[in-house]
Each structure stands twice: as C-alpha cells, then as structure tokens.
Design a protein around this motif. Structure first.
Motif, mmCIF file in Angstrom:
data_model
loop_
_atom_site.group_PDB
_atom_site.id
_atom_site.type_symbol
_atom_site.label_atom_id
_atom_site.label_comp_id
_atom_site.label_asym_id
_atom_site.label_seq_id
_atom_site.Cartn_x
_atom_site.Cartn_y
_atom_site.Cartn_z
ATOM 1 N N VAL A 59 7.829 -1.003 16.085
ATOM 2 C CA VAL A 59 8.088 -2.244 15.360
ATOM 3 C C VAL A 59 7.192 -2.282 14.121
ATOM 4 C CG1 VAL A 59 8.192 -4.759 15.472
ATOM 5 C CG2 VAL A 59 8.638 -3.410 17.536
ATOM 6 N N ASP A 60 7.824 -2.340 12.951
ATOM 7 C CA ASP A 60 7.123 -2.332 11.670
ATOM 8 C C ASP A 60 6.798 -3.761 11.247
ATOM 9 O OD1 ASP A 60 6.936 -2.500 8.682
ATOM 10 O OD2 ASP A 60 7.195 -0.333 8.850
ATOM 11 N N ALA A 61 5.489 -4.048 11.099
ATOM 12 C CA ALA A 61 5.028 -5.376 10.693
ATOM 13 C C ALA A 61 4.596 -5.395 9.229
ATOM 14 C CB ALA A 61 3.875 -5.820 11.597
ATOM 15 N N ASN A 62 5.001 -4.379 8.460
ATOM 16 C CA ASN A 62 4.619 -4.278 7.050
ATOM 17 C C ASN A 62 5.504 -5.121 6.149
ATOM 18 O OD1 ASN A 62 2.398 -2.394 7.055
ATOM 19 N ND2 ASN A 62 3.869 -0.856 7.734
ATOM 20 N N SER A 63 5.041 -5.297 4.932
ATOM 21 C CA SER A 63 5.849 -5.972 3.907
ATOM 22 C C SER A 63 6.868 -4.986 3.365
ATOM 23 C CB SER A 63 4.947 -6.454 2.766
ATOM 24 O OG SER A 63 4.407 -5.329 2.090
ATOM 25 N N ASP A 64 7.884 -5.499 2.683
ATOM 26 C CA ASP A 64 8.877 -4.622 2.063
ATOM 27 C C ASP A 64 8.235 -3.702 1.032
ATOM 28 O OD1 ASP A 64 11.080 -5.416 3.551
ATOM 29 O OD2 ASP A 64 11.636 -7.017 2.150
ATOM 30 N N ALA A 65 7.234 -4.197 0.321
ATOM 31 C CA ALA A 65 6.554 -3.370 -0.685
ATOM 32 C C ALA A 65 5.894 -2.163 -0.024
ATOM 33 C CB ALA A 65 5.521 -4.196 -1.448
ATOM 34 N N THR A 66 5.230 -2.366 1.101
ATOM 35 C CA THR A 66 4.601 -1.262 1.821
ATOM 36 C C THR A 66 5.661 -0.313 2.362
ATOM 37 O OG1 THR A 66 2.706 -2.634 2.406
ATOM 38 C CG2 THR A 66 3.054 -0.659 3.736
ATOM 39 N N ARG A 67 6.739 -0.859 2.863
ATOM 40 C CA ARG A 67 7.827 -0.015 3.384
ATOM 41 C C ARG A 67 8.418 0.862 2.287
ATOM 42 N NH1 ARG A 67 10.171 -5.189 6.345
ATOM 43 N NH2 ARG A 67 8.878 -5.101 8.214
ATOM 44 N N LYS A 68 8.607 0.298 1.101
ATOM 45 C CA LYS A 68 9.157 1.075 -0.016
ATOM 46 C C LYS A 68 8.191 2.168 -0.445
ATOM 47 C CE LYS A 68 12.195 -2.515 -1.741
ATOM 48 N NZ LYS A 68 12.388 -3.607 -2.682
ATOM 49 N N ARG A 69 6.903 1.862 -0.406
ATOM 50 C CA ARG A 69 5.887 2.818 -0.840
ATOM 51 C C ARG A 69 5.616 3.898 0.206
ATOM 52 N NH1 ARG A 69 0.617 1.985 -0.054
ATOM 53 N NH2 ARG A 69 0.913 -0.244 0.178
ATOM 54 N N MET A 70 5.556 3.519 1.486
ATOM 55 C CA MET A 70 5.124 4.443 2.540
ATOM 56 C C MET A 70 6.253 4.915 3.461
ATOM 57 S SD MET A 70 1.685 4.538 2.188
ATOM 58 C CE MET A 70 1.167 5.224 3.728
ATOM 59 N N GLY A 71 7.334 4.138 3.545
ATOM 60 C CA GLY A 71 8.396 4.451 4.499
ATOM 61 C C GLY A 71 8.154 3.766 5.835
ATOM 62 N N LEU A 72 8.969 4.127 6.812
ATOM 63 C CA LEU A 72 8.873 3.547 8.152
ATOM 64 C C LEU A 72 8.828 4.664 9.177
ATOM 65 C CD1 LEU A 72 11.254 1.654 6.584
ATOM 66 C CD2 LEU A 72 11.049 0.475 8.726
ATOM 67 N N VAL A 73 8.281 4.351 10.333
ATOM 68 C CA VAL A 73 8.416 5.249 11.475
ATOM 69 C C VAL A 73 9.909 5.278 11.788
ATOM 70 C CG1 VAL A 73 7.923 5.502 13.932
ATOM 71 C CG2 VAL A 73 6.100 4.761 12.363
ATOM 72 N N PRO A 74 10.504 6.458 11.941
ATOM 73 C CA PRO A 74 11.949 6.528 12.189
ATOM 74 C C PRO A 74 12.386 5.660 13.379
ATOM 75 C CG PRO A 74 11.091 8.700 11.714
ATOM 76 C CD PRO A 74 9.905 7.782 11.846
ATOM 77 N N GLY A 75 13.429 4.870 13.137
ATOM 78 C CA GLY A 75 13.985 3.999 14.173
ATOM 79 C C GLY A 75 13.258 2.687 14.377
ATOM 80 N N ALA A 76 12.271 2.402 13.541
ATOM 81 C CA ALA A 76 11.483 1.178 13.722
ATOM 82 C C ALA A 76 12.293 -0.073 13.430
ATOM 83 C CB ALA A 76 10.242 1.203 12.832
ATOM 84 N N VAL A 77 12.029 -1.100 14.190
ATOM 85 C CA VAL A 77 12.554 -2.437 13.926
ATOM 86 C C VAL A 77 11.710 -3.005 12.798
ATOM 87 C CG1 VAL A 77 12.729 -4.777 14.866
ATOM 88 C CG2 VAL A 77 13.300 -2.814 16.308
#
Length: 145
Positions: A59-77
């Motif tokens: 489960v990803d608790a990051n902001s959209d800005a962090t997600r755009k910069r770093m990505g997500l763990v595959p399959g994360a909510v």
C-alpha cells in the motif's frame, strides 16, 4: 508552620500533575495519549518475497509527486491521502496482510496510514520503513505512472 504546609501542598500537587513545573495550574493540559502498539516493519527483501508468494498487498502512502518521481512498488494500492483515505481504497478482506510504505526512513506517512487501517478494522498491518527510496536503492523494479 503555615509556609511548610504550603510547600508540602505545592510538592504534592506538582507530583500529582495538578501543577506544572513552574507551580502554575495546568489550565489546558492535554489528556494522556493512548499508548500505540508498535508497528511491525518488514525489509525490502521480505516485502518482495511476500508479494511474489501473494501473501500481502503493498500500500503506497506517498503523494502523486513522489509516485511520479520514484514510481511504485509493483501492484501497490495507491492511497488518496495517508491521513484521510476511505476504507474503500483498501481490499475488502480485512484479514489480508497490508504492507504500507512511503518515501523512506524519514517519512511517517506509512505509519499514519497503517494506524488508520488498524483503526478501521484491518488486522494484519505492517510497514516497510525503507519506503520507495529503499526499494529503488535495492535495485527493485518499480511501476511507473
């Protein structure tokens, strides 16, 4: 004798928490906080293995800005917000193991989100304190937006 009684009264009240350290009455003292149960932390390697086995939901608790910069763990909510996300953003099976993560060791959004999940009835909640930065540093693949 009267001053000795006053000194004893001040000492007693201070010890009891009625008076502050300056001897002034605590007008707006906050109630004692509930002791929080410590969250279980998993490593990047443990999370990857657990995802591979299908044992958990990241489960990803990051902001959209962090997600755009770093990505997500595959399959994360992706949570809308670590503090106010809706219960409907999480899996309906409240016994499923959820592993929350945020930016990294210095971020506490995963802790906040994990505690919120516990408060709404999820039983198996953990955090990956290394966060997405630790995931990336370990050379793990990320999902991009």
């Amino acid at each position: 004798m009267k001053s000795l009684s006053n000194v004893l009264m001040v000492a007693l009240l201070s010890t009891a928490g009625v008076l502050g350290s300056t001897g002034c009455k605590k007008e707006n003292a906050a109630p004692a906080a509930k002791a929080e149960v410590p969250l279980t932390s998993v490593s990047v390697t443990d999370l990857e293995a657990s995802i591979t086995r299908g044992d958990c939901v990241p489960v990803d608790a990051n902001s959209d800005a962090t997600r755009k910069r770093m990505g997500l763990v595959p399959g994360a909510v992706k949570l809308s917000d670590s503090e106010t996300f809706a219960a409907s953003e999480l899996p309906t099976d409240k016994s499923k193991t959820l592993v929350f993560y945020c930016g990294g060791e210095q971020c506490n959004a995963s802790h906040v989100a994990a505690r919120r999940a516990i408060s709404i009835g999820y039983a198996n909640v953990k955090i990956m304190s290394a966060g997405i930065s630790g995931w990336v540093e370990a050379g793990k693949k990320v999902q991009t937006l």
